[in-house]
Write a protein that holds these residues in place. Structure first.
Motif, PDB file in Angstrom:
ATOM      1  N   MET A  74       0.863  -1.181   0.000  1.00  0.00           N
ATOM      2  CA  MET A  74       0.000   0.000   0.000  1.00  0.00           C
ATOM      3  C   MET A  74       0.900   1.230   0.000  1.00  0.00           C
ATOM      4  SD  MET A  74      -2.955  -1.222   2.664  1.00  0.00           S
ATOM      5  CE  MET A  74      -3.761   0.352   2.597  1.00  0.00           C
ATOM      6  N   PHE A  75       0.472   2.261  -0.706  1.00  0.00           N
ATOM      7  CA  PHE A  75       1.250   3.489  -0.800  1.00  0.00           C
ATOM      8  C   PHE A  75       0.401   4.662  -0.353  1.00  0.00           C
ATOM      9  CE2 PHE A  75       3.023   0.510  -3.778  1.00  0.00           C
ATOM     10  CZ  PHE A  75       4.384   0.610  -3.528  1.00  0.00           C
ATOM     11  N   ALA A  76       1.020   5.576   0.369  1.00  0.00           N
ATOM     12  CA  ALA A  76       0.317   6.777   0.831  1.00  0.00           C
ATOM     13  C   ALA A  76      -0.213   7.549  -0.374  1.00  0.00           C
ATOM     14  CB  ALA A  76       1.261   7.658   1.641  1.00  0.00           C
ATOM     15  N   GLN A  77      -1.462   7.978  -0.284  1.00  0.00           N
ATOM     16  CA  GLN A  77      -2.072   8.776  -1.339  1.00  0.00           C
ATOM     17  C   GLN A  77      -1.743  10.234  -1.086  1.00  0.00           C
ATOM     18  OE1 GLN A  77      -3.896   7.190  -3.970  1.00  0.00           O
ATOM     19  NE2 GLN A  77      -2.785   5.550  -2.942  1.00  0.00           N
ATOM     20  N   MET A  78      -0.747  10.717  -1.800  1.00  0.00           N
ATOM     21  CA  MET A  78      -0.313  12.101  -1.605  1.00  0.00           C
ATOM     22  C   MET A  78       0.281  12.625  -2.896  1.00  0.00           C
ATOM     23  SD  MET A  78       3.064  11.417   0.657  1.00  0.00           S
ATOM     24  CE  MET A  78       4.628  11.479  -0.190  1.00  0.00           C
ATOM     25  N   LEU A  79      -0.002  13.864  -3.181  1.00  0.00           N
ATOM     26  CA  LEU A  79       0.560  14.495  -4.359  1.00  0.00           C
ATOM     27  C   LEU A  79       1.976  14.952  -4.040  1.00  0.00           C
ATOM     28  CD1 LEU A  79      -2.466  16.646  -5.514  1.00  0.00           C
ATOM     29  CD2 LEU A  79      -1.770  14.401  -6.353  1.00  0.00           C
ATOM     30  N   SER A  80       2.898  14.695  -4.964  1.00  0.00           N
ATOM     31  CA  SER A  80       4.272  15.140  -4.787  1.00  0.00           C
ATOM     32  C   SER A  80       4.879  15.392  -6.157  1.00  0.00           C
ATOM     33  CB  SER A  80       5.099  14.111  -4.012  1.00  0.00           C
ATOM     34  OG  SER A  80       5.245  12.928  -4.764  1.00  0.00           O
ATOM     35  N   ALA A  81       6.030  16.014  -6.162  1.00  0.00           N
ATOM     36  CA  ALA A  81       6.718  16.299  -7.414  1.00  0.00           C
ATOM     37  C   ALA A  81       8.221  16.264  -7.198  1.00  0.00           C
ATOM     38  CB  ALA A  81       6.292  17.658  -7.954  1.00  0.00           C
ATOM     39  N   ASP A  82       8.924  15.805  -8.212  1.00  0.00           N
ATOM     40  CA  ASP A  82      10.384  15.849  -8.252  1.00  0.00           C
ATOM     41  C   ASP A  82      10.754  16.714  -9.451  1.00  0.00           C
ATOM     42  OD1 ASP A  82      10.483  14.047  -6.161  1.00  0.00           O
ATOM     43  OD2 ASP A  82      11.055  12.333  -7.410  1.00  0.00           O
ATOM     44  N   GLU A  83      11.655  17.658  -9.247  1.00  0.00           N
ATOM     45  CA  GLU A  83      12.120  18.486 -10.355  1.00  0.00           C
ATOM     46  C   GLU A  83      13.515  18.042 -10.753  1.00  0.00           C
ATOM     47  OE1 GLU A  83      11.869  22.688  -9.812  1.00  0.00           O
ATOM     48  OE2 GLU A  83       9.694  22.669 -10.010  1.00  0.00           O
ATOM     49  N   LEU A  84      13.698  17.908 -12.072  1.00  0.00           N
ATOM     50  CA  LEU A  84      15.000  17.537 -12.608  1.00  0.00           C
ATOM     51  C   LEU A  84      15.470  18.635 -13.543  1.00  0.00           C
ATOM     52  CD1 LEU A  84      14.600  13.751 -13.547  1.00  0.00           C
ATOM     53  CD2 LEU A  84      15.795  14.729 -11.602  1.00  0.00           C
ATOM     54  N   ASP A  85      16.561  19.277 -13.185  1.00  0.00           N
ATOM     55  CA  ASP A  85      17.175  20.267 -14.062  1.00  0.00           C
ATOM     56  C   ASP A  85      17.863  19.536 -15.214  1.00  0.00           C
ATOM     57  OD1 ASP A  85      16.421  22.474 -12.502  1.00  0.00           O
ATOM     58  OD2 ASP A  85      18.158  22.213 -11.184  1.00  0.00           O
ATOM     59  N   PRO A  86      18.211  20.245 -16.289  1.00  0.00           N
ATOM     60  CA  PRO A  86      18.936  19.591 -17.385  1.00  0.00           C
ATOM     61  C   PRO A  86      20.191  18.880 -16.869  1.00  0.00           C
ATOM     62  CG  PRO A  86      18.209  21.765 -18.052  1.00  0.00           C
ATOM     63  CD  PRO A  86      17.915  21.651 -16.577  1.00  0.00           C
ATOM     64  N   ASP A  87      20.409  17.667 -17.360  1.00  0.00           N
ATOM     65  CA  ASP A  87      21.535  16.801 -16.980  1.00  0.00           C
ATOM     66  C   ASP A  87      21.480  16.302 -15.539  1.00  0.00           C
ATOM     67  OD1 ASP A  87      22.751  16.866 -19.520  1.00  0.00           O
ATOM     68  OD2 ASP A  87      23.694  18.781 -19.049  1.00  0.00           O
ATOM     69  N   GLU A  88      20.389  16.561 -14.834  1.00  0.00           N
ATOM     70  CA  GLU A  88      20.239  16.054 -13.468  1.00  0.00           C
ATOM     71  C   GLU A  88      19.531  14.697 -13.523  1.00  0.00           C
ATOM     72  OE1 GLU A  88      18.792  17.639  -9.088  1.00  0.00           O
ATOM     73  OE2 GLU A  88      17.859  18.496 -10.865  1.00  0.00           O
ATOM     74  N   GLU A  89      19.793  13.875 -12.501  1.00  0.00           N
ATOM     75  CA  GLU A  89      19.174  12.561 -12.435  1.00  0.00           C
ATOM     76  C   GLU A  89      18.711  12.263 -11.023  1.00  0.00           C
ATOM     77  OE1 GLU A  89      22.430  10.235 -13.950  1.00  0.00           O
ATOM     78  OE2 GLU A  89      23.109   9.734 -11.923  1.00  0.00           O
ATOM     79  N   THR A  90      17.772  11.316 -10.941  1.00  0.00           N
ATOM     80  CA  THR A  90      17.290  10.833  -9.655  1.00  0.00           C
ATOM     81  C   THR A  90      17.139   9.323  -9.775  1.00  0.00           C
ATOM     82  OG1 THR A  90      15.631  11.123  -7.912  1.00  0.00           O
ATOM     83  CG2 THR A  90      14.820  11.144 -10.181  1.00  0.00           C
ATOM     84  N   THR A  91      17.240   8.632  -8.641  1.00  0.00           N
ATOM     85  CA  THR A  91      17.181   7.172  -8.659  1.00  0.00           C
ATOM     86  C   THR A  91      16.086   6.681  -7.730  1.00  0.00           C
ATOM     87  OG1 THR A  91      19.541   7.031  -9.150  1.00  0.00           O
ATOM     88  CG2 THR A  91      18.504   5.058  -8.249  1.00  0.00           C
ATOM     89  N   TYR A  92      15.298   5.714  -8.235  1.00  0.00           N
ATOM     90  CA  TYR A  92      14.238   5.068  -7.461  1.00  0.00           C
ATOM     91  C   TYR A  92      14.645   3.616  -7.286  1.00  0.00           C
ATOM     92  CZ  TYR A  92      11.971   9.264  -9.163  1.00  0.00           C
ATOM     93  OH  TYR A  92      11.695  10.573  -9.470  1.00  0.00           O
ATOM     94  N   GLU A  93      14.451   3.086  -6.069  1.00  0.00           N
ATOM     95  CA  GLU A  93      14.915   1.735  -5.779  1.00  0.00           C
ATOM     96  C   GLU A  93      13.805   0.821  -5.274  1.00  0.00           C
ATOM     97  OE1 GLU A  93      18.185   2.016  -3.045  1.00  0.00           O
ATOM     98  OE2 GLU A  93      19.569   2.646  -4.620  1.00  0.00           O
ATOM     99  N   ALA A  94      14.026  -0.476  -5.475  1.00  0.00           N
ATOM    100  CA  ALA A  94      13.135  -1.512  -4.952  1.00  0.00           C
ATOM    101  C   ALA A  94      13.995  -2.731  -4.657  1.00  0.00           C
ATOM    102  CB  ALA A  94      12.044  -1.861  -5.964  1.00  0.00           C
ATOM    103  N   GLU A  95      13.452  -3.643  -3.854  1.00  0.00           N
ATOM    104  CA  GLU A  95      14.181  -4.866  -3.538  1.00  0.00           C
ATOM    105  C   GLU A  95      13.281  -6.071  -3.742  1.00  0.00           C
ATOM    106  OE1 GLU A  95      17.358  -5.385  -0.362  1.00  0.00           O
ATOM    107  OE2 GLU A  95      15.571  -6.252   0.588  1.00  0.00           O
ATOM    108  N   TRP A  96      13.783  -7.035  -4.525  1.00  0.00           N
ATOM    109  CA  TRP A  96      13.104  -8.308  -4.747  1.00  0.00           C
ATOM    110  C   TRP A  96      13.719  -9.293  -3.764  1.00  0.00           C
ATOM    111  CZ3 TRP A  96      14.057 -11.881  -9.557  1.00  0.00           C
ATOM    112  CH2 TRP A  96      13.192 -12.979  -9.499  1.00  0.00           C
ATOM    113  N   GLU A  97      12.960  -9.594  -2.708  1.00  0.00           N
ATOM    114  CA  GLU A  97      13.448 -10.504  -1.677  1.00  0.00           C
ATOM    115  C   GLU A  97      13.142 -11.943  -2.055  1.00  0.00           C
ATOM    116  OE1 GLU A  97      11.565  -9.151   1.880  1.00  0.00           O
ATOM    117  OE2 GLU A  97      12.848  -7.386   2.030  1.00  0.00           O
ATOM    118  N   GLU A  98      14.031 -12.827  -1.688  1.00  0.00           N
ATOM    119  CA  GLU A  98      13.903 -14.257  -1.958  1.00  0.00           C
ATOM    120  C   GLU A  98      13.634 -14.536  -3.435  1.00  0.00           C
ATOM    121  OE1 GLU A  98      11.175 -16.092   0.785  1.00  0.00           O
ATOM    122  OE2 GLU A  98      11.936 -14.898   2.452  1.00  0.00           O
ATOM    123  N   PRO A  99      14.511 -14.069  -4.313  1.00  0.00           N
ATOM    124  CA  PRO A  99      14.307 -14.285  -5.754  1.00  0.00           C
ATOM    125  C   PRO A  99      14.476 -15.756  -6.114  1.00  0.00           C
ATOM    126  CG  PRO A  99      16.478 -13.387  -5.349  1.00  0.00           C
ATOM    127  CD  PRO A  99      15.757 -13.366  -4.033  1.00  0.00           C
TER     128      PRO A  99
END
Length: 115
Positions: free
Chosen positions: A64-89
């Motif tokens: 379940m994920f919190a229902q909330m509005l949010s935003a990420d701003e990326l300037d030119p040549d900027e990056e952001t990373t999102y992660e997850a973990e697959w347990e017991e693959p």
């Protein structure tokens, strides 16, 4: 939008074999303008593990994920990373797909994974 995605998968092993796979989805702004990524909940990226097109694991299943509005701003040549973990693959050869969950935006990346 000029977004480019890259997906990395890192396997961590324990005494009895693979413990988990850490997935890192990096989104980079390749454009010349600042890009605003708008999200409607706390899930900013979806990760899916497939075996010859058959879904084996999905990051959001059973979560379940919190229902909330949010935003990420990326300037030119900027990056952001999102992660997850697959347990017991499980063992096998897989295709991992990551997809940005920002509204009105598409960015996806794939990688191969052998366990």
């Amino acid at each position: 939008m000029a977004l480019d995605g890259e997906l990395d998968a890192t396997v961590s092993s324990g005494a009895t074999g693979p413990d988990a796979v850490t997935l890192a989805f990096t989104v980079r702004n390749e454009g010349t303008k600042t890009e605003t990524l708008r999200f409607s909940d706390a899930c900013k990226a979806e990760f899916v593990v497939q075996d010859e097109g058959r879904e084996v694991w999905r990051y959001t299943d059973g979560r379940m994920f919190a229902q909330m509005l949010s935003a990420d701003e990326l300037d030119p040549d900027e990056e952001t990373t999102y992660e997850a973990e697959w347990e017991e693959p499980q063992s096998g050869e897989f295709t991992v797909v990551a997809e940005l969950q920002a509204r009105g935006t598409t960015c996806e990346a794939r990688t191969q994974l052998t366990m």
